[in-house]
Motif scaffolding. Sequence first.
Motif, PDB file in Angstrom:
ATOM      1  N   SER A  97      51.866  46.081  97.432  1.00 37.82           N
ATOM      2  CA  SER A  97      51.840  46.244  98.886  1.00 37.82           C
ATOM      3  C   SER A  97      50.432  46.512  99.399  1.00 37.82           C
ATOM      4  O   SER A  97      50.069  46.080 100.499  1.00 37.82           O
ATOM      5  N   THR A  98      49.599  47.222  98.609  1.00 41.83           N
ATOM      6  CA  THR A  98      48.224  47.478  99.035  1.00 41.83           C
ATOM      7  C   THR A  98      47.402  46.195  98.988  1.00 41.83           C
ATOM      8  O   THR A  98      46.592  45.924  99.891  1.00 41.83           O
ATOM      9  N   SER A  99      47.613  45.398  97.957  1.00 41.90           N
ATOM     10  CA  SER A  99      46.933  44.104  97.890  1.00 41.90           C
ATOM     11  C   SER A  99      47.294  43.252  99.091  1.00 41.90           C
ATOM     12  O   SER A  99      46.441  42.574  99.684  1.00 41.90           O
ATOM     13  N   LEU A 100      48.560  43.285  99.468  1.00 44.19           N
ATOM     14  CA  LEU A 100      48.987  42.501 100.615  1.00 44.19           C
ATOM     15  C   LEU A 100      48.356  43.031 101.906  1.00 44.19           C
ATOM     16  O   LEU A 100      47.978  42.259 102.797  1.00 44.19           O
ATOM     17  N   MET A 101      48.208  44.350 101.999  1.00 43.54           N
ATOM     18  CA  MET A 101      47.529  44.944 103.154  1.00 43.54           C
ATOM     19  C   MET A 101      46.075  44.473 103.202  1.00 43.54           C
ATOM     20  O   MET A 101      45.560  44.099 104.276  1.00 43.54           O
ATOM     21  N   TYR A 102      45.395  44.471 102.062  1.00 41.08           N
ATOM     22  CA  TYR A 102      44.013  43.988 102.015  1.00 41.08           C
ATOM     23  C   TYR A 102      43.941  42.521 102.435  1.00 41.08           C
ATOM     24  O   TYR A 102      42.994  42.086 103.100  1.00 41.08           O
ATOM     25  N   SER A 103      44.945  41.738 102.030  1.00 37.60           N
ATOM     26  CA  SER A 103      44.988  40.327 102.378  1.00 37.60           C
ATOM     27  C   SER A 103      45.046  40.136 103.884  1.00 37.60           C
ATOM     28  O   SER A 103      44.264  39.372 104.464  1.00 37.60           O
ATOM     29  N   PHE A 104      45.963  40.844 104.550  1.00 39.07           N
ATOM     30  CA  PHE A 104      46.093  40.714 105.994  1.00 39.07           C
ATOM     31  C   PHE A 104      44.875  41.282 106.717  1.00 39.07           C
ATOM     32  O   PHE A 104      44.530  40.831 107.815  1.00 39.07           O
ATOM     33  N   ALA A 105      44.210  42.271 106.093  1.00 37.13           N
ATOM     34  CA  ALA A 105      43.024  42.868 106.708  1.00 37.13           C
ATOM     35  C   ALA A 105      41.852  41.888 106.772  1.00 37.13           C
ATOM     36  O   ALA A 105      40.894  42.104 107.533  1.00 37.13           O
ATOM     37  N   GLN A 106      41.897  40.813 105.985  1.00 33.08           N
ATOM     38  CA  GLN A 106      40.819  39.829 105.991  1.00 33.08           C
ATOM     39  C   GLN A 106      40.862  38.911 107.211  1.00 33.08           C
ATOM     40  O   GLN A 106      39.896  38.203 107.500  1.00 33.08           O
ATOM     41  N   ARG A 107      41.980  38.913 107.911  1.00 33.42           N
ATOM     42  CA  ARG A 107      42.124  38.033 109.067  1.00 33.42           C
ATOM     43  C   ARG A 107      41.258  38.529 110.230  1.00 33.42           C
ATOM     44  O   ARG A 107      41.086  39.740 110.414  1.00 33.42           O
ATOM     45  N   ASP A 108      40.801  37.615 111.039  1.00 26.51           N
ATOM     46  CA  ASP A 108      39.969  37.999 112.177  1.00 26.51           C
ATOM     47  C   ASP A 108      40.792  38.400 113.405  1.00 26.51           C
ATOM     48  O   ASP A 108      40.240  38.818 114.421  1.00 26.51           O
ATOM     49  N   MET A 149      42.760  35.165 103.739  1.00 25.81           N
ATOM     50  CA  MET A 149      43.731  36.117 103.200  1.00 25.81           C
ATOM     51  C   MET A 149      43.771  36.117 101.677  1.00 25.81           C
ATOM     52  O   MET A 149      44.356  37.010 101.063  1.00 25.81           O
ATOM     53  N   LEU A 150      43.148  35.132 101.048  1.00 21.58           N
ATOM     54  CA  LEU A 150      43.256  34.991  99.598  1.00 21.58           C
ATOM     55  C   LEU A 150      42.237  35.819  98.828  1.00 21.58           C
ATOM     56  O   LEU A 150      42.403  36.024  97.621  1.00 21.58           O
ATOM     57  N   LYS A 151      41.183  36.323  99.483  1.00 21.72           N
ATOM     58  CA  LYS A 151      40.124  37.037  98.764  1.00 21.72           C
ATOM     59  C   LYS A 151      39.661  38.256  99.557  1.00 21.72           C
ATOM     60  O   LYS A 151      39.689  38.260 100.787  1.00 21.72           O
ATOM     61  N   TRP A 152      39.187  39.273  98.851  1.00 20.07           N
ATOM     62  CA  TRP A 152      38.573  40.442  99.459  1.00 20.07           C
ATOM     63  C   TRP A 152      37.571  41.031  98.478  1.00 20.07           C
ATOM     64  O   TRP A 152      37.578  40.691  97.278  1.00 20.07           O
ATOM     65  N   GLU A 153      36.718  41.886  98.959  1.00 23.04           N
ATOM     66  CA  GLU A 153      35.730  42.500  98.082  1.00 23.04           C
ATOM     67  C   GLU A 153      36.354  43.652  97.309  1.00 23.04           C
ATOM     68  O   GLU A 153      37.266  44.335  97.789  1.00 23.04           O
ATOM     69  N   ALA A 154      35.852  43.865  96.087  1.00 26.03           N
ATOM     70  CA  ALA A 154      36.329  44.981  95.279  1.00 26.03           C
ATOM     71  C   ALA A 154      35.871  46.309  95.887  1.00 26.03           C
ATOM     72  O   ALA A 154      34.902  46.371  96.648  1.00 26.03           O
ATOM     73  N   GLY A 155      36.607  47.372  95.540  1.00 27.40           N
ATOM     74  CA  GLY A 155      36.225  48.705  95.974  1.00 27.40           C
ATOM     75  C   GLY A 155      37.119  49.269  97.055  1.00 27.40           C
ATOM     76  O   GLY A 155      37.959  48.567  97.615  1.00 27.40           O
ATOM     77  N   PRO A 156      36.965  50.567  97.381  1.00 27.84           N
ATOM     78  CA  PRO A 156      37.751  51.215  98.443  1.00 27.84           C
ATOM     79  C   PRO A 156      37.503  50.537  99.783  1.00 27.84           C
ATOM     80  O   PRO A 156      36.467  49.908 100.008  1.00 27.84           O
TER      81      PRO A 156
END
Length: 545
Positions: A20-31, A181-188
Motif C-alpha cells: 500500500s505504501t508503494s502504491l501511495m508513492y506511485s500516485f504521489a508521482q502524478r502532477d 506512476m511507475l518509478k520514484w526515488e529511493a528513500g523517505p
Amino acid sequence: MAEGEEVLVIHSWSAPRSLSTSLMYSFAQRDDMEVLDEPLYANFLNVTGVERPYRDDLLSKMESDGNKVVKEVIFGPGKKKYRFCKNIAKQRLPNLTNDLMKKGKHFILIRNPLYILPSFDKIVPPSFLEMGLADLVSIYCELCERGNPPPVIDAEDLQRNPEVVLSGLCQDLGIPFQKSMLKWEAGPKPVDGLWAPWWYKSVHNSTGFMTSRTYCMQPFPPALYDLLERSLPLYNMLKRYTRKTTSSLGPSLPIPSLPVPANEKLLAWVGDELLPRESAKVSVFDSVVQGGDAVWEGLRIYDGKVFKLNEHLDRLFDSAKALAFNNVPDREEIKGAIFRTLISNGMFDNAHIRLTLTRGKKVTSGMSPAFNLYGCILIVLAEWKPPVYDNSGGIKLVTATTRRNSPNCIDSKIHHNNLINNILAKIEGNVANVDDAIMLDKDGFVSETNATNIFMVKKGQVSTPHADYCLPGITRATVMELVRKENIVLHERRISLSEFHAADEVWTTGTMGELTPVVMIDGRVIGTGEACGSITRNNQAPHLV
C-alpha cells in the motif's frame, strides 16, 4: 485546478503489508495528485487503545477525531485535482461518518496472507483483527450494496506487471494513467507518516514495484499457519473480483461463458455439505486427484424424479465394492445428499447430476489405499443441462484408433473415473470435427462410443455390442427392454465396423444424451440419411421415462 472546484478523493483500502505504501508513492508521482498517508491512524489508536511504539508521539501530533479528519482533511479543500488516501481497512471504525464511504472513488488492494503475515510479524505479532481482512471484505460488500462495486487489484499482479495493472486501475477510476506512476526515488518521502521508520524500511529501498528476485520467499513460520488458514478464504473471496492480467505460470485465460448461464449460481454437495460453485472443491490429497481413484454415475431428472435412481446406486455400490472402497456412505445418506442438492438448487426437471464417490483423502500422497484413512468423499454436482446431443437432427461419429479397455486390463463394468482412454478417443472425434468417436475392442469389433452405448438396425432387427468391453449402461438396458416389448428381434453380439457402416439405423444411448440418432459414421451416410428411422423414433423419449 479551478477555484472552488471540489477535490476528487480516491480511497485505497487494504490490509497492512500489502504494497500500500508503494502504491501511495506511485500516485504521489502524478502532477495532478496529492496523497494522505493513513489519515485515520490516530483515530484508530485513540478509539481501540491498540499499542504501538510510536503511539504517544502520533496522538500528540496527529488529529485523533476521526470525523473531523474526514471532513477537514480527507474531503477538505486542496490545490490539486485529485487526492489519494491510503487507508488501512481496520481503521474504518463504527464511530466514523458515512460520508467516508459515500463520497469519492474507492478501490481495494489485496495481497496473499502467505506474504503479509511473515512481513507483519517482523514488526508486531499478527492477529486476525490486526490483519483486518474481514474489514476489507466488509468494505467491499458495503460498496457493492451501495451500487458501486470497487475495483480490486492484487499486489502480486502489481509487482508482476505494474503498467498493465495501474493503467487498468486508472481506467476503472475514470482518471488518466501517467507513466510517472511507475518509478520514484529511493528513500523517505515527505508524505510518510511518522510511523515510517518502523514500517517503511524496505519500501524506502525501492524505486518501483518490480522485484529483481525471482524467488524472494522465506520459510513460512509454522506458528502462523492457523492464522493463514483463517485469513485465506477472505483473500480468495476478494481475489475472484480482480482484473485478470497474467499469471506467474503463464498468460491468464479469458473468463469463459457457461453453456447454461443459470449454472453460475449453483450449489454442489462435497463431503457432507452444500457449497457455492467456486467453493466446491476437494483436497489435493484426495484419491480422485492422486490417481483418478473414484467411481461415478450420471443421473437425469425428469418432472421431479431421478431416472432409475436405485439402478444407478446399485451400480455405484458395485463399482465401489469392486475397487475395495472402505467407509462407503449408505444408500439413504447418498439419496439424502442428492435430494437436498436438487431442492436447494430448485432443480426438478431438465437437470443432470454427476454423482461421484472418491476413495477419499489420503494422509500422504501415494498410490496405496492404505493411506486413505478419512473415508469416502461424496460429490453431487447438479446442473441445468439439456441433452448434450442433437436428438432430432442426429450426430456424426468417427472411429477412433484408441481401443476400449479390455477386461485383461480393467473391467468396464467398474464405472471408474480413470477415463483417459475415453478422453483420447474424444480428442480424435474433436480433431475430426464430429460429435463423438466409436471405440473398438482389442479384436477390432465395435464396443461403444467414448461416452455412450451404441445400437444398430438392419432389416428390422436391432443389434448392440455385448458388454464384455463396454459399460452395460442403464439407459442401454432400458432401451433393450423397450425393444423386446415391441416384439422386435434383439441381438447382443459382436458387431464389426462395416456392419455399422451399412446399417439402416444407428443410435446411441446414455444419461447425458438419452437416445440419439446417428446420421454418419466415418463419412458413410447411415441408411437413407434421415435423422430418425422408425425404430429409433419409437424408442426415443418420452418412452424412456
